[in-house]
Design a protein around this motif. Sequence first.
Motif, PDB file in Angstrom:
ATOM      1  N   ASP D 211       0.835  -1.183   0.000  1.00 50.03           N
ATOM      2  CA  ASP D 211       0.000   0.000   0.000  1.00 50.03           C
ATOM      3  C   ASP D 211       0.883   1.250   0.000  1.00 50.03           C
ATOM      4  OD1 ASP D 211      -2.977   0.744   0.398  1.00 50.03           O
ATOM      5  OD2 ASP D 211      -1.840   2.146   1.647  1.00 50.03           O
ATOM      6  N   PRO D 212       0.497   2.264  -0.776  1.00 51.65           N
ATOM      7  CA  PRO D 212       1.323   3.484  -0.817  1.00 51.65           C
ATOM      8  C   PRO D 212       1.467   4.167   0.545  1.00 51.65           C
ATOM      9  CG  PRO D 212      -0.229   3.453  -2.643  1.00 51.65           C
ATOM     10  CD  PRO D 212      -0.595   2.300  -1.751  1.00 51.65           C
ATOM     11  N   SER D 213       0.579   3.886   1.468  1.00 47.64           N
ATOM     12  CA  SER D 213       0.754   4.473   2.805  1.00 47.64           C
ATOM     13  C   SER D 213       1.994   3.906   3.470  1.00 47.64           C
ATOM     14  CB  SER D 213      -0.476   4.231   3.671  1.00 47.64           C
ATOM     15  OG  SER D 213      -0.681   2.854   3.884  1.00 47.64           O
ATOM     16  N   GLU D 214       2.282   2.649   3.220  1.00 49.27           N
ATOM     17  CA  GLU D 214       3.441   2.024   3.842  1.00 49.27           C
ATOM     18  C   GLU D 214       4.678   2.164   2.970  1.00 49.27           C
ATOM     19  OE1 GLU D 214       2.656  -1.845   5.404  1.00 49.27           O
ATOM     20  OE2 GLU D 214       0.904  -1.132   6.514  1.00 49.27           O
ATOM     21  N   PRO D 216       5.387   4.721   0.084  1.00 47.89           N
ATOM     22  CA  PRO D 216       5.134   5.794  -0.888  1.00 47.89           C
ATOM     23  C   PRO D 216       6.277   5.997  -1.877  1.00 47.89           C
ATOM     24  CG  PRO D 216       5.644   6.725   1.261  1.00 47.89           C
ATOM     25  CD  PRO D 216       5.531   5.246   1.457  1.00 47.89           C
ATOM     26  N   THR D 220       4.787   4.816  -9.368  1.00 44.87           N
ATOM     27  CA  THR D 220       3.390   4.709  -9.766  1.00 44.87           C
ATOM     28  C   THR D 220       2.623   4.039  -8.638  1.00 44.87           C
ATOM     29  OG1 THR D 220       4.165   4.439 -12.041  1.00 44.87           O
ATOM     30  CG2 THR D 220       1.849   3.986 -11.615  1.00 44.87           C
ATOM     31  N   GLN D 221       2.042   4.858  -7.788  1.00 43.07           N
ATOM     32  CA  GLN D 221       1.413   4.377  -6.556  1.00 43.07           C
ATOM     33  C   GLN D 221      -0.038   3.995  -6.795  1.00 43.07           C
ATOM     34  OE1 GLN D 221       2.182   8.178  -5.434  1.00 43.07           O
ATOM     35  NE2 GLN D 221       4.128   7.820  -4.397  1.00 43.07           N
ATOM     36  N   GLU D 222      -0.415   2.850  -6.281  1.00 45.73           N
ATOM     37  CA  GLU D 222      -1.775   2.364  -6.441  1.00 45.73           C
ATOM     38  C   GLU D 222      -2.381   2.123  -5.071  1.00 45.73           C
ATOM     39  OE1 GLU D 222      -2.965   2.360 -10.349  1.00 45.73           O
ATOM     40  OE2 GLU D 222      -4.115   1.459  -8.702  1.00 45.73           O
ATOM     41  N   ALA D 223      -3.391   2.884  -4.725  1.00 54.40           N
ATOM     42  CA  ALA D 223      -4.071   2.705  -3.439  1.00 54.40           C
ATOM     43  C   ALA D 223      -4.634   1.295  -3.341  1.00 54.40           C
ATOM     44  CB  ALA D 223      -5.190   3.726  -3.300  1.00 54.40           C
ATOM     45  N   GLY D 224      -4.827   0.867  -2.099  1.00 51.52           N
ATOM     46  CA  GLY D 224      -5.465  -0.427  -1.888  1.00 51.52           C
ATOM     47  C   GLY D 224      -4.514  -1.604  -1.918  1.00 51.52           C
TER      48      GLY D 224
END
Lengths: 281, 281, 281, 281, 281, 281
Positions: D211-214, D216, D220-224
């Motif tokens: 997850d991009p929260s962990e 970043p 190319t960041q993909e949520a979820g």
Amino acid sequence: MDFIGADCAFDAADAVIFGAPYDSTTSFRPGTRFGPSAVRSESFGIETYSPYQRKDLAEDARVHDAGDLELPFGAPDRALEAIEAKAAEILDAGKVPVLLGGEHLVTLGAVRAAAKRFPGLRIIHFDAHADLREDYLGVRLSHACVMRRCHDILGDGRIWQFGIRSGTRDEFAFMESGHVKTEPFSAETLSSLSFPEAPPVYLTVDLDVLDPSEFPGTGTQEAGGMRFADLLARLLDVFARFNVVAFDNVELSPSLDPSGRSTALACKLLREELLALRRRG
Amino acid sequence: MDFIGADCAFDAADAVIFGAPYDSTTSFRPGTRFGPSAVRSESFGIETYSPYQRKDLAEDARVHDAGDLELPFGAPDRALEAIEAKAAEILDAGKVPVLLGGEHLVTLGAVRAAAKRFPGLRIIHFDAHADLREDYLGVRLSHACVMRRCHDILGDGRIWQFGIRSGTRDEFAFMESGHVKTEPFSAETLSSLSFPEAPPVYLTVDLDVLDPSEFPGTGTQEAGGMRFADLLARLLDVFARFNVVAFDNVELSPSLDPSGRSTALACKLLREELLALRRRG
Amino acid sequence: MDFIGADCAFDAADAVIFGAPYDSTTSFRPGTRFGPSAVRSESFGIETYSPYQRKDLAEDARVHDAGDLELPFGAPDRALEAIEAKAAEILDAGKVPVLLGGEHLVTLGAVRAAAKRFPGLRIIHFDAHADLREDYLGVRLSHACVMRRCHDILGDGRIWQFGIRSGTRDEFAFMESGHVKTEPFSAETLSSLSFPEAPPVYLTVDLDVLDPSEFPGTGTQEAGGMRFADLLARLLDVFARFNVVAFDNVELSPSLDPSGRSTALACKLLREELLALRRRG
Amino acid sequence: MDFIGADCAFDAADAVIFGAPYDSTTSFRPGTRFGPSAVRSESFGIETYSPYQRKDLAEDARVHDAGDLELPFGAPDRALEAIEAKAAEILDAGKVPVLLGGEHLVTLGAVRAAAKRFPGLRIIHFDAHADLREDYLGVRLSHACVMRRCHDILGDGRIWQFGIRSGTRDEFAFMESGHVKTEPFSAETLSSLSFPEAPPVYLTVDLDVLDPSEFPGTGTQEAGGMRFADLLARLLDVFARFNVVAFDNVELSPSLDPSGRSTALACKLLREELLALRRRG
Amino acid sequence: MDFIGADCAFDAADAVIFGAPYDSTTSFRPGTRFGPSAVRSESFGIETYSPYQRKDLAEDARVHDAGDLELPFGAPDRALEAIEAKAAEILDAGKVPVLLGGEHLVTLGAVRAAAKRFPGLRIIHFDAHADLREDYLGVRLSHACVMRRCHDILGDGRIWQFGIRSGTRDEFAFMESGHVKTEPFSAETLSSLSFPEAPPVYLTVDLDVLDPSEFPGTGTQEAGGMRFADLLARLLDVFARFNVVAFDNVELSPSLDPSGRSTALACKLLREELLALRRRG
Amino acid sequence: MDFIGADCAFDAADAVIFGAPYDSTTSFRPGTRFGPSAVRSESFGIETYSPYQRKDLAEDARVHDAGDLELPFGAPDRALEAIEAKAAEILDAGKVPVLLGGEHLVTLGAVRAAAKRFPGLRIIHFDAHADLREDYLGVRLSHACVMRRCHDILGDGRIWQFGIRSGTRDEFAFMESGHVKTEPFSAETLSSLSFPEAPPVYLTVDLDVLDPSEFPGTGTQEAGGMRFADLLARLLDVFARFNVVAFDNVELSPSLDPSGRSTALACKLLREELLALRRRG
């Protein structure tokens, strides 16, 4: 937290700092609302002593820091009223208001207060931008119109602008019609301004007059600006030869400069201005 | 990873780079501990060839990179001992120690080593700050006191300071009493220093002597500094006319400059210094 | 500037906030010295009201903010003395010290003060790192050793650690020998700790116990941490079932998180802790 | 500078790290070329000991760090040849290549080497993106096509993808036609994959599967995405049940994450992988 | 979104802007691919009026903005073909191509088109770097070789370089052999270049010719560069005295400058160039 | 530049995107004015295809992108009039307005338009903050009051709030008095809302309802928020079971998240919303 060395009580002070953390009409990149608090907290990174003037803020000046106004975003007219009231209170106590912006619009509040009390008031204005628009998208109380609003109050020939290097064709035409006196790009003619008696002057310094390399922390950066050493010399000259009754430094936007040097420069400049101010009575 | 072009073995080298990644007494914004490693890794962004001196680090100099010391945070006395020991080892091998800071306190370790081996040692000091305090919050081994500690060792008249534009009233009084020789703001008098025989010199360059526009990556930025071209010319003059027995570059704090240009400048300056160093024997 | 809602006079307060802006022994990335001031200034971005506890800091708690200590960098022993003295002063007035770090070493000063006044003191410790080294590069007063120093004072079985997910083999062996009670990775066993009478507890929260996704603003980030909601629930449980006589939140390093959410979280957590604290008398 | 604990000589090593600092075909935000050096330098912020596996990299594994390849930007075919040659050299010495990207295209070089030496090779692929395009703007050697190129080599049913949550309609149709086996969004079916004998596996981890929260720090960041704890558990399972003959971690782009936690996570994950690798002979 | 004031239709335009968002061969820090879009979106922070030339882009120039080419990363030869085709289309329509990079390699595409149409073409080149390598890690189509490739086309004595302050010994030897005419460090000799008739000139401005303090937003920063005011004056002189048939501005890398002033400067410089261009017919 | 895949002409479209780049009443950290343009330019980093819904924006939806309104900073009443007029124009054409903020105040303009055309309008509101203040520093047209102003229009029981975790005691009392229906912290009760016929719904998503770890790019971050996967599932449920006649996504402030993942998430969420929207006629 007070600005470093500004620990004088109000009654004993010659000058009174107050912040106007307002950037509600900013048209490009906002953030100047954080200017005043950044200047205070980062002021502890500079010394109180100035080797330029060989004076010390803690010993040779009497400055009170009155903190920040709480201003309503989205209501520029009411924000200006609050600023005018505060400046009036300080002026009526025989002291010099020192206004920290915020966007340049805040100047209008302090100029209104000063103009009412000093009939012959003149404005010395350092800036990259002319700020002489009649309106901006129909809004007349905008940072982009602030000097035009000051001109509404003072009339022709009372505003001297230095360092201007951006504006519309209309704004430059307004200058060239003689409504205001403008030296674009630099401030070399300042030293030739002279008067039999020092007239009352409101000094307004939009810090973006500096070159963006030295002061990147501002919303609308214009290459080709003044250098710190040149600006400092000009300002010391203003304080030496004119009766500065109020002044401001505006348009510091701290978060646009992650290195922090813009805020550090703003702190240093404020120290020099406070030390250069003539002692009252 | 060695500094670019510094691939000479220790025994064959004229100069030996070592890093002191230490910033434990920094009073404002820490981060100089990352200076040495940043200089090494970013050095691959510059060329080994200098068009200023028309010399190439890979061909015209013999430099060894000894890596970084491992220094204990929170124990400045022991850190200085380790720095002194390393500098002594290099000096005793007839080579020039090149110390990369870290905070300015690290200079004291290398100066101790050099002063013991070169009785007539002088210090040439470029800095924005005087660093002449007797103590800082009661701590005598502080970056803010480092030149005072050097003065404790060398005595009056042996330290020449250039570019100083910040200090307390006491520090400026200390200069003006003649304990050290200081040219505030600039370095124009350097070229008039001359001696029948080149005395041994320890050169210490606090990179914040540069204007923060050119070198924002440092903890305590002072507007109104020197320009790179001016500093480079001064340093080449020092290497040409004095017997530099050891030198350091300190106070690079890479993360304060997200653009990376401060580190790039530090790399380039180090290349020029290494090329300007007189060849041993 | 006080923490939001912490506007009670010292004498009337139940809890007293003080900051220890110290990071002199930090071994990796420094910056926690700016934690306390960031928490204060950013606290104005949160509300005083907690929907979690349905209480309001301005109405339902009595908190005084005593500002920051001025601590000498490079002299950890003297810094700890100053912290201990401040905590002792607060404890002796019958109030709860609330210490804001700074690096984790600062906890030792407050624990020393509490241990002298509460003989049966226990420590509840949330952290990603064990902090149980005997020394770090020979330095015993280091953030990496702080719980070992606390163990020196309290002895076996009095320190309960939660969330630990990093340490040396020696540190984990120390835990497993029963000197301290450690639940690695999580804090599920906390709810099963129970006592006939609530023992006096010093609560220390190294904010890096949180997952770096939720709290990136800390120097040594360890993936796989606790979530805010879980930590909050655990802390409310601690305050409900134990007699927390002093507590701290440490290791916020604001500039490592340009989004500012780490500081915002620290503000919110502190609000909840202050509201959860038992009222004195 | 070697990865922490990876100080084994080549001949004695079971696994050999090498970096491919290449991002020449990256279509969105480049920067992964700085991944390998960041992983090495930041690895000193983690411990060598793993509380997850109760093993220590310095004691329980034999890893050599071969440094980075020098790869020509703008010539992907030649870059892949260099990567294949290096992986082949390591495989031929009976060791496990551990490739650090760089963009995902670099995987192709190592897969070519492994496929020639292990006829029944399978690929286990963690990623947010399918990377199954036939070409990207006409370029077939692109990061967006890397698994399609691997499929060209291995054929149907040999590639297992997990965590995929982005792709074109064509790419998802390719999966659904059974050319590759894909579990979108998660990796729950991995545990049900089983074989009488552990087949040779190339493991490729595009870190943007997290997850991009962990994590970043990727272009190319993909949520979820997956959580660290889940990914770690899956990877330990892979190493436990399959014969991993080579593996890679790719797409770390350090400068996109100013907090540095993405690099710290990558270091920790690599430590766990190296500790989980089966000992040779 | 068009560049501010560039709202003329293609057929009516004198000059046509097009972007080449390409940085596939960049050897140090990539990111120039975002240059063209940043210049367009940030252009709304400047005015269309120039107080330097007293002309207004919206009224006194006819400029069309053709948007960006879609270029394949990892295939420099094909990217150059696309750039050449676009420049050719503009030249064949009797207009001036204005190419926005992207890395410096993109210049080669436009030079190819111009050289075919203007037999006596000369190049005026502002840059910090010589860009005269024969190859870079074996790659001949590299940003580091772009002027060498131009020399392959034009031959000796047709390329004039200004501001160069970095290169290899070989590159400086190439200059000194007279293949190109180079003024290192500055551009003072430019004003003495004169011709009976204004020859056709391709002007290429690598923005890193500027000092990194004024233009930090570029991948390879070289201290000691030109100032904006000086560069502007030089460029206005070029447009006044030569027949500029095509020009480019390259190597803006917006994300390396979080303050945004590099992009702002690039916008302002482009406005001045467009206003200085001679009107066609 | 249009949002990716939103290339339908107005007349043929089912939904029409328009931006309201306004943040003039923001009380904490401004910057949402850059939200709409960031969403458009970064949308090229995602695919048009959704593996969640197995639909493609370019093939399965008809969306027009009408660009941004030009709104006067410092005059919220006039800004709201412009927003209402635009939404009314879209609604009157039988299409769904898709409003991109900007601060949350902009919602009021679109709600005014929708409420006039759909008498039984309800609002479904995702947010971290209640936004139910009667006024903020005396200003009634403030982002902090927007849902209160909507309540002024719709009356009791027509607004359903989810995810709220911050507000004043007065705001929570207002909820508990039944004026609005609020589920604090989460959105689990949403699935139990049901109606015989799908009522017309205005959906407003303040993106700060998400946890700041997943969505740091917003001005007032509240720890403990919803996860992307949960929010997406809730929104797909809303679109499936209600008649969404207009919707908005607000409070993205791109520059607060240097990693860019907040903007990437906002792009992905918008794609899913557009694909989930019921086709008209």
